[in-house]
Motif scaffolding. Sequence first.
Motif, PDB file in Angstrom:
ATOM      1  N   ARG A  33       0.832  -1.211   0.000  1.00 31.94           N
ATOM      2  CA  ARG A  33       0.000   0.000   0.000  1.00 31.94           C
ATOM      3  C   ARG A  33       0.862   1.254   0.000  1.00 31.94           C
ATOM      4  N   LEU A  34       1.900   1.274   0.821  1.00 30.53           N
ATOM      5  CA  LEU A  34       2.803   2.421   0.847  1.00 30.53           C
ATOM      6  C   LEU A  34       3.464   2.632  -0.516  1.00 30.53           C
TER       7      LEU A  34
ATOM      8  N   GLU B 204       4.091   5.345  -5.863  1.00 22.53           N
ATOM      9  CA  GLU B 204       4.414   4.993  -7.240  1.00 22.53           C
ATOM     10  C   GLU B 204       3.315   5.353  -8.241  1.00 22.53           C
ATOM     11  N   THR B 205       2.083   5.395  -7.790  1.00 23.87           N
ATOM     12  CA  THR B 205       0.958   5.616  -8.696  1.00 23.87           C
ATOM     13  C   THR B 205       1.110   6.843  -9.593  1.00 23.87           C
TER      14      THR B 205
ATOM     15  N   ALA C 101       5.796  -1.905  -8.634  1.00 19.07           N
ATOM     16  CA  ALA C 101       4.974  -2.565  -7.624  1.00 19.07           C
ATOM     17  C   ALA C 101       5.807  -3.593  -6.877  1.00 19.07           C
ATOM     18  N   VAL C 102       5.418  -3.872  -5.654  1.00 19.03           N
ATOM     19  CA  VAL C 102       6.144  -4.862  -4.847  1.00 19.03           C
ATOM     20  C   VAL C 102       6.200  -6.191  -5.587  1.00 19.03           C
TER      21      VAL C 102
END
Length: 214
Positions: A131-132, A137-138, A145-146
């Motif tokens: 989530r962080l 990154e969005t 992404a992770v």
Amino acid sequence: MYTPAAFREDDPAILHAVMRAARLALLVSAAPDGGAPEATHLPLLIDPDQGPHGTIVGHLAKANPQWRSLAAGAAARAIFPGPEAYVSPSNYASKAEHGRVVPTWNYVAVHAIGPVEVIEDAARLHALVSRLTDHHETPRAQPWAVGDAPEPFIAGQLKGIVGIVLRIETLIGKRKLSQNRSAADRDGVARGLAASDDAADRALAQAMAAEPSD
């Protein structure tokens, strides 16, 4: 945080907006032995709908001893800075009238106080760091992404951190934007900061422009 009535901000929507806009917060907590308080700079996210005042989530390195005092029940305070700027007496209209003016500093800040839950469960940690990461990154054209990293590598990285969830019991907001000065003085400060070459000064001028007038 010392907050005179003229500068106090209690609107949750405004406070949450300041918290969301803060790029890096400061988590402060009492030391377990009564020594100097512990503090860590870290990104934090606000969940405004969790509890009466919301919750804050983030994570600490396991090598950072602060998480152990938090797990033991130490009181915590998360500090979210907003725009800030030096205010020169030269920007006051009253300087030309009587000269009885001195420098000050205008700023916006929010403090969130409450108990902290420490998270070591791998699944919850994975969801938290995802989530962080997504939050930051969005906005990028090609967000990372992770899940882009190998799962065994991520699993190993998660072993080196602990998650934190601060349940907000007290939320204090301060918007020191020359509200204690005359309209002419406030206008002079806003115009002076807006004309500055410093982006931080101009950001503070924008905050002053958004402040309701008398």
